[in-house]
Design an enzyme around this catalytic site. Structure first.
Site, PDB file in Angstrom:
ATOM      1  N   ALA A  95     -34.866  28.288  32.296  1.00 38.61           N
ATOM      2  CA  ALA A  95     -35.677  27.390  33.123  1.00 38.61           C
ATOM      3  C   ALA A  95     -37.098  27.326  32.575  1.00 38.61           C
ATOM      4  O   ALA A  95     -37.711  28.349  32.279  1.00 38.61           O
ATOM      5  CB  ALA A  95     -35.696  27.885  34.563  1.00 38.61           C
TER       6      ALA A  95
ATOM      7  N   GLN B  78     -25.944  22.259  32.470  1.00 41.93           N
ATOM      8  CA  GLN B  78     -25.716  23.411  33.335  1.00 41.93           C
ATOM      9  C   GLN B  78     -26.058  23.075  34.781  1.00 41.93           C
ATOM     10  O   GLN B  78     -27.147  22.584  35.072  1.00 41.93           O
ATOM     11  CB  GLN B  78     -26.551  24.614  32.896  1.00 41.93           C
ATOM     12  CG  GLN B  78     -26.179  25.870  33.693  1.00 41.93           C
ATOM     13  CD  GLN B  78     -27.035  27.079  33.359  1.00 41.93           C
ATOM     14  OE1 GLN B  78     -28.196  27.127  33.720  1.00 41.93           O
ATOM     15  NE2 GLN B  78     -26.445  28.051  32.674  1.00 41.93           N
TER      16      GLN B  78
ATOM     17  N   CYS C 235     -28.279  33.332  36.976  1.00 46.32           N
ATOM     18  CA  CYS C 235     -29.721  33.264  37.233  1.00 46.32           C
ATOM     19  C   CYS C 235     -30.129  34.295  38.292  1.00 46.32           C
ATOM     20  O   CYS C 235     -29.557  34.328  39.375  1.00 46.32           O
ATOM     21  CB  CYS C 235     -30.130  31.865  37.685  1.00 46.32           C
ATOM     22  SG  CYS C 235     -31.912  31.738  38.030  1.00 46.32           S
TER      23      CYS C 235
ATOM     24  N   LYS D 191     -21.701  30.881  32.569  1.00 42.22           N
ATOM     25  CA  LYS D 191     -22.661  31.924  32.183  1.00 42.22           C
ATOM     26  C   LYS D 191     -22.796  32.873  33.352  1.00 42.22           C
ATOM     27  O   LYS D 191     -23.138  32.460  34.465  1.00 42.22           O
ATOM     28  CB  LYS D 191     -24.011  31.270  31.855  1.00 42.22           C
ATOM     29  CG  LYS D 191     -25.183  32.250  31.678  1.00 42.22           C
ATOM     30  CD  LYS D 191     -25.256  32.786  30.265  1.00 42.22           C
ATOM     31  CE  LYS D 191     -26.378  33.826  30.127  1.00 42.22           C
ATOM     32  NZ  LYS D 191     -27.717  33.271  30.293  1.00 42.22           N
TER      33      LYS D 191
ATOM     34  N   ASP E 267     -30.873  40.703  24.583  1.00 39.87           N
ATOM     35  CA  ASP E 267     -31.547  41.552  23.591  1.00 39.87           C
ATOM     36  C   ASP E 267     -31.199  41.227  22.138  1.00 39.87           C
ATOM     37  O   ASP E 267     -31.138  42.129  21.308  1.00 39.87           O
ATOM     38  CB  ASP E 267     -31.238  43.036  23.850  1.00 39.87           C
ATOM     39  CG  ASP E 267     -31.937  43.571  25.084  1.00 39.87           C
ATOM     40  OD1 ASP E 267     -32.702  42.800  25.705  1.00 39.87           O
ATOM     41  OD2 ASP E 267     -31.721  44.739  25.434  1.00 39.87           O
TER      42      ASP E 267
END
EC number: 1.3.1.-
Length: 339
Positions: A21, A73, A103, A142, A205
């Site tokens: 976002a 999405q 999210c 996701k 990461d």
């Protein structure tokens, strides 16, 4: 190595750009695709806003041809509304629908959407079922590791999503409680990969080619989703793709190429949104391009003041000047074309 597919879509590469976002607008997506992102995804769009015909929301969906598959999405917690939203966007040009179940933002989870869905695998399956029923395109998901340490539900949610028709699952290997720290848990990605037959992407990461190769080897996942690590460094996709494909590492961009990419990205933001909207958003984008530079702290403070497009040229001048003051030859040839 067999090509990676989402349904009938063959991806050009196994490293893809994850949605964020406030960052993954069309200029950012185009830049990442140009440098080797296997696919890109829109910023997340509210299913309710789509059902109610919010024109501002619809504007987020506009696809720009960029050489890589592009997904829209959507987020929401009501299966039927998610299905209606999918039907409402079927008229637009894009390649697949992505469902947000990861999210962690309070305003998203407080309504029951995003990573809050990880508490209810059955609802996850019903949402995918409704979205699949309302589109001819592949549907991806996701998700996160789970909600908290007591609710590690990625395997159950992934199974429910696959059974309902999901064609690919990306797993951010942290719970919602963990947000973005500490380090990821590769084991959960491996467990999801073992539990489903559809492709699985590992997320979290990845800041180097070595991180990506390690994740694929440690988890058996089919590819990697890179998000924050590529901001200000779209060349990360070139390095990761080369490492995954066993090719020599590409030459690193010089400072001029980095600043040209920054200039082009912000120019396109201004073209699409107007200076008043684009320049405040550009402040955070430009900060990421300061990584690793001499005088980066001063330069980031400069980024916070950007108001007009010409301010960006002053920032770029300051970047070169800071490198010269540090005794670094910045390879200052302004005519170097945009890569």
């Amino acid at each position: 190595m067999e090509p990676l597919k989402i349904g009938n879509i063959i991806l050009p590469h196994r490293a893809v750009f994850g949605p964020m976002a406030g960052f993954t607008d069309a200029p950012c997506r185009r830049l990442m695709a140009q440098h080797g992102a296997g696919f890109t995804v829109s910023e997340m769009v509210s299913s309710r806003a789509l059902v109610y015909g919010d024109h501002k929301t619809v504007s987020l969906l506009k696809a720009e041809p960029n050489g890589a598959p592009y997904g829209v999405q959507i987020f929401g917690e009501v299966p039927e509304i998610m299905g209606e939203a999918t039907a409402a966007i079927e008229q637009y040009e894009f390649d697949f629908v992505d469902i947000n179940m990861g999210c962690p933002a309070p305003k998203i989870v407080s309504g029951g959407a995003g990573s809050k869905l990880m508490l209810d695998p059955d609802r996850c399956g019903r949402i995918v079922e409704q979205v699949v029923a309302n589109t001819k395109r592949p549907v991806t998901v996701k998700m996160r590791k789970g909600w908290d340490a007591d609710h590690i539900t990625a395997v159950e949610c992934a199974k429910a999503c696959e059974q309902a028709g999901a064609a690919l699952i990306a797993v951010h290997a942290r719970t919602r409680e963990q947000m973005y720290t500490p380090g990821i848990d590769p084991e959960i990605i491996a467990r999801v990969k073992d539990a489903v037959k559809v492709p699985v992407l590992g997320n979290g990461d990845i800041h180097s080619a070595e991180d990506a190769v390690w994740m694929m080897q440690a988890t058996g996942c089919d590819g990697v989703m890179i998000a924050r690590g590529a901001l200000g460094d779209p060349w990360l996709f070139e390095r990761v793709n080369a490492a995954i494909e066993g090719l020599p590492a590409p030459k690193a961009p010089n400072l001029q190429a980095r600043m040209n990419a920054l200039r082009r990205q912000v120019e396109e933001m201004v073209e699409q949104k107007g200076e008043f909207v684009a320049m405040p958003q550009a402040r955070s984008q430009t900060m990421h391009y300061m990584k690793g530079l001499k005088g980066a702290a001063n330069l980031r403070r400069y980024c916070c003041t950007l108001t007009h497009l010409e301010d960006l040229d002053e920032l770029i001048d300051a970047v070169f000047e800071e490198q010269r003051k540090a005794g670094i030859d910045p390879d200052d040839v302004r005519e170097v074309p945009f890569p």
